[in-house]
Design an enzyme around this catalytic site. Structure first.
Site, PDB file in Angstrom:
ATOM      1  N   GLY A 161      39.830  44.707  40.572  1.00 11.43           N
ATOM      2  CA  GLY A 161      39.558  45.111  38.419  1.00 11.43           C
ATOM      3  C   GLY A 161      38.248  44.917  38.764  1.00 11.43           C
ATOM      4  N   ASN A 162      37.680  45.391  37.664  1.00 12.24           N
ATOM      5  CA  ASN A 162      36.325  46.210  37.795  1.00 12.24           C
ATOM      6  C   ASN A 162      35.367  45.287  37.925  1.00 12.24           C
ATOM      7  OD1 ASN A 162      37.309  46.395  34.754  1.00 12.24           O
ATOM      8  ND2 ASN A 162      37.183  44.019  33.782  1.00 12.24           N
TER       9      ASN A 162
ATOM     10  N   LYS B  32      31.056  28.445  30.233  1.00 13.24           N
ATOM     11  CA  LYS B  32      31.989  29.049  30.256  1.00 13.24           C
ATOM     12  C   LYS B  32      33.114  29.009  29.827  1.00 13.24           C
ATOM     13  CE  LYS B  32      33.706  32.316  33.385  1.00 13.24           C
ATOM     14  NZ  LYS B  32      32.195  33.531  34.107  1.00 13.24           N
TER      15      LYS B  32
HETATM   16  P1  NAD Z   1      39.793  41.975  36.176  1.00 15.96           P
HETATM   17  O1  NAD Z   1      40.197  40.814  35.982  1.00 15.96           O
HETATM   18  O2  NAD Z   1      38.924  42.875  36.144  1.00 15.96           O
HETATM   19  O3  NAD Z   1      39.715  41.425  38.495  1.00 15.96           O
HETATM   20  C1  NAD Z   1      40.857  40.858  38.684  1.00 15.96           C
HETATM   21  C2  NAD Z   1      41.260  41.687  39.750  1.00 15.96           C
HETATM   22  O4  NAD Z   1      42.367  41.543  40.485  1.00 15.96           O
HETATM   23  C3  NAD Z   1      42.632  42.697  38.911  1.00 15.96           C
HETATM   24  O5  NAD Z   1      42.771  44.046  39.531  1.00 15.96           O
HETATM   25  C4  NAD Z   1      43.904  41.706  38.839  1.00 15.96           C
HETATM   26  O6  NAD Z   1      45.572  42.023  38.886  1.00 15.96           O
HETATM   27  C5  NAD Z   1      43.884  41.374  40.377  1.00 15.96           C
HETATM   28  N1  NAD Z   1      44.767  39.478  40.738  1.00 15.96           N
HETATM   29  C6  NAD Z   1      44.746  38.578  39.957  1.00 15.96           C
HETATM   30  N2  NAD Z   1      45.412  37.645  41.110  1.00 15.96           N
HETATM   31  C7  NAD Z   1      45.503  38.228  41.951  1.00 15.96           C
HETATM   32  C8  NAD Z   1      45.589  38.048  43.344  1.00 15.96           C
HETATM   33  N3  NAD Z   1      46.658  36.782  43.575  1.00 15.96           N
HETATM   34  N4  NAD Z   1      45.963  38.831  44.692  1.00 15.96           N
HETATM   35  C9  NAD Z   1      45.066  40.089  44.575  1.00 15.96           C
HETATM   36  N5  NAD Z   1      44.911  40.642  43.570  1.00 15.96           N
HETATM   37  C10 NAD Z   1      44.761  39.585  42.632  1.00 15.96           C
HETATM   38  O7  NAD Z   1      37.847  41.318  37.003  1.00 15.96           O
HETATM   39  P2  NAD Z   1      36.632  41.554  37.442  1.00 15.96           P
HETATM   40  O8  NAD Z   1      35.542  41.419  36.081  1.00 15.96           O
HETATM   41  O9  NAD Z   1      36.962  42.244  37.957  1.00 15.96           O
HETATM   42  O10 NAD Z   1      36.362  39.824  38.133  1.00 15.96           O
HETATM   43  C11 NAD Z   1      36.805  39.480  39.131  1.00 15.96           C
HETATM   44  C12 NAD Z   1      36.568  38.614  39.709  1.00 15.96           C
HETATM   45  O11 NAD Z   1      34.675  38.418  40.026  1.00 15.96           O
HETATM   46  C13 NAD Z   1      36.617  36.975  38.675  1.00 15.96           C
HETATM   47  O12 NAD Z   1      36.840  35.603  39.729  1.00 15.96           O
HETATM   48  C14 NAD Z   1      35.806  36.068  38.020  1.00 15.96           C
HETATM   49  O13 NAD Z   1      35.141  35.218  37.392  1.00 15.96           O
HETATM   50  C15 NAD Z   1      33.843  37.476  38.984  1.00 15.96           C
HETATM   51  N6  NAD Z   1      33.045  37.124  38.593  1.00 15.96           N
HETATM   52  C16 NAD Z   1      33.283  38.718  37.431  1.00 15.96           C
HETATM   53  C17 NAD Z   1      32.134  39.137  37.106  1.00 15.96           C
HETATM   54  C18 NAD Z   1      32.039  40.435  36.314  1.00 15.96           C
HETATM   55  O14 NAD Z   1      30.820  40.933  36.257  1.00 15.96           O
HETATM   56  N7  NAD Z   1      33.649  41.094  36.006  1.00 15.96           N
HETATM   57  C19 NAD Z   1      31.158  38.632  37.353  1.00 15.96           C
HETATM   58  C20 NAD Z   1      30.836  36.979  38.161  1.00 15.96           C
HETATM   59  C21 NAD Z   1      32.030  37.217  38.843  1.00 15.96           C
END
Ligand code: NAD
Length: 365
Positions: free
Chosen positions: A196-197, A94
């Site tokens: 988020g995503n 990572k």
């Molecule tokens: P992202 O940045 O698109 O979304 C994260 C969201 O969390 C944002 O909308 C942000 O405003 C919100 N956030 C941050 N702090 C917060 C809080 N204290 N309370 C409430 N909301 C809060 O990220 P993502 O790609 O959606 O990933 C989300 C999680 O899933 C991360 O931990 C990431 O490591 C994990 N993940 C993502 C993927 C992927 O394919 N994108 C794969 C495996 C794991």
């Protein structure tokens, strides 16, 4: 703010790298610095027994370098076990870039980061994580082939987030089956923290299933947009952990199950996308078990993204991506049953299977 950090003051007492709380026999840790672009990044390579270390790059405004180091160490370790349990021939790695993705992410910085990735000759392969977009990976691809998660029109498998969300949805259904006797989520109350995503795509899956959804995020605009699009409820209270709910889906950052929340939580199931949800996997995993809360291990159910990007290396198509991701349902159910039979936490049950696979490959070598 939620961070994947346990206690920064505690971390400072330890030796800088090998003595870190989160250091777990990592093979290599690379510090990348470039004065001209302002790049400050750390790449963690935890384990390459099963294959090259693949894991996304996170850009985040960490409060200290300790916090960034701890994050990359925890995340890279998690990737080792995620790929191992998913049956992929990948190791765990990572990267974190220290900075605000909204204001400090420039093309020059991303290209410089790509050059650092390239210098590792494929031992580490990057992809997107929090703060990164598919377009950033496309840019990195111009300086190194050791990147995945690139656009479909550039030959990649595209944004992994919808597949991650689908895998989380599968894992959640399996956990519901185990906890409630049925995997139908209709009318189940689900709190999605972080839309988020991945979180938003999970809301879409849950809406189609007829769940009763509450959303929470620090981004008000995003909350209102998702509420209007799917007709879900914005959580307006002070402390969601204390609310009555069937399922808690952490989809922001890690360590939300910690000393404080682990006793407050009223959910019967925890199933979400965030990495490293348990601040301390042994301590908090055991408390959840004692409290009868079913925890679907994060690294097991959020593997859809890695399945998606692995397709770029192995040249399999969408159908195989979906098949592998749907299999998360079966694996989750097996792990939950295995934990019960062996009187261990669900995290431990998943971890042990992953470790066994790594150990047997090591013996073959
Ligand atoms: P992202 O940045 O698109 O979304 C994260 C969201 O969390 C944002 O909308 C942000 O405003 C919100 N956030 C941050 N702090 C917060 C809080 N204290 N309370 C409430 N909301 C809060 O990220 P993502 O790609 O959606 O990933 C989300 C999680 O899933 C991360 O931990 C990431 O490591 C994990 N993940 C993502 C993927 C992927 O394919 N994108 C794969 C495996 C794991």
């Amino acid at each position: 703010m939620i961070t994947d950090v346990v206690n920064t003051n505690e971390l400072k007492k330890a030796d800088p790298v090998f003595g870190q709380y989160s250091f777990d026999d990592h093979e290599q840790v690379i510090f990348c610095n470039d004065k001209d672009t302002g790049l400050k990044a750390i790449i963690g390579i935890h384990n390459t027994v099963l294959g090259p270390a693949l894991g996304g790059t996170r850009m985040w405004q960490y409060s200290s370098e300790w916090e960034a180091l701890n994050d990359v160490l925890r995340l890279s370790r998690g990737m080792t076990f995620k790929s191992a349990i998913t049956g992929l021939n990948l190791g765990g790695g990572k990267a974190v870039i220290i900075g605000d993705a909204k204001t400090q992410k420039t093309p020059e910085l991303m290209l410089k980061f790509g050059e650092f990735v390239h210098s590792l000759n494929g031992k580490y392969i990057t992809a997107e994580d929090v703060g990164m977009e598919t377009s950033d990976m496309d840019l990195v691809r111009t300086v190194t082939p050791y990147v995945t998660g690139i656009s479909e029109d550039k030959g990649g498998a595209g944004n992994p987030s919808p597949i991650t969300a689908y895998g989380v949805f599968m894992g959640m259904k399996a956990a519901a089956k185990y906890a409630f006797g049925s995997d139908h989520l209709e009318d189940r109350t689900v709190f999605v923290q972080g839309i988020g995503n991945v979180g938003e795509a999970l809301v879409e899956n849950l809406t189609n299933e007829g769940a009763k959804i509450f959303i929470a995020d620090i981004n008000q605009e995003q909350l209102e947009r998702v509420r209007d699009k799917y007709g879900v409820n914005i959580y307006g209270g002070e402390n969601l952990y204390t609310e009555d709910m069937d399922i808690y889906a952490p989809c922001a950052l890690g360590a939300t199950i910690n000393d404080e929340t682990v006793y407050q939580l009223k959910a019967k199931v925890i199933a979400g996308a965030a990495n490293n949800q348990l601040a301390n996997e042994n301590v908090h995993g055991a408390i959840l078990r004692e409290r009868g809360i079913v925890y679907a291990p994060d690294f097991l159910i959020n593997a859809g993204g890695i399945i998606n990007v692995y397709a770029e290396l192995e040249n399999y198509g969408k159908q195989e991506i979906i098949r592998k991701t749907e299999n998360i349902y079966n694996t989750t159910l097996e792990i939950l049953q295995n934990a019960e039979e062996n009187n261990i936490t669900t995290h431990r049950a998943a971890f042990d299977i992953a470790q066994k696979r790594i150990d047997s490959r090591k013996k073959e070598k």
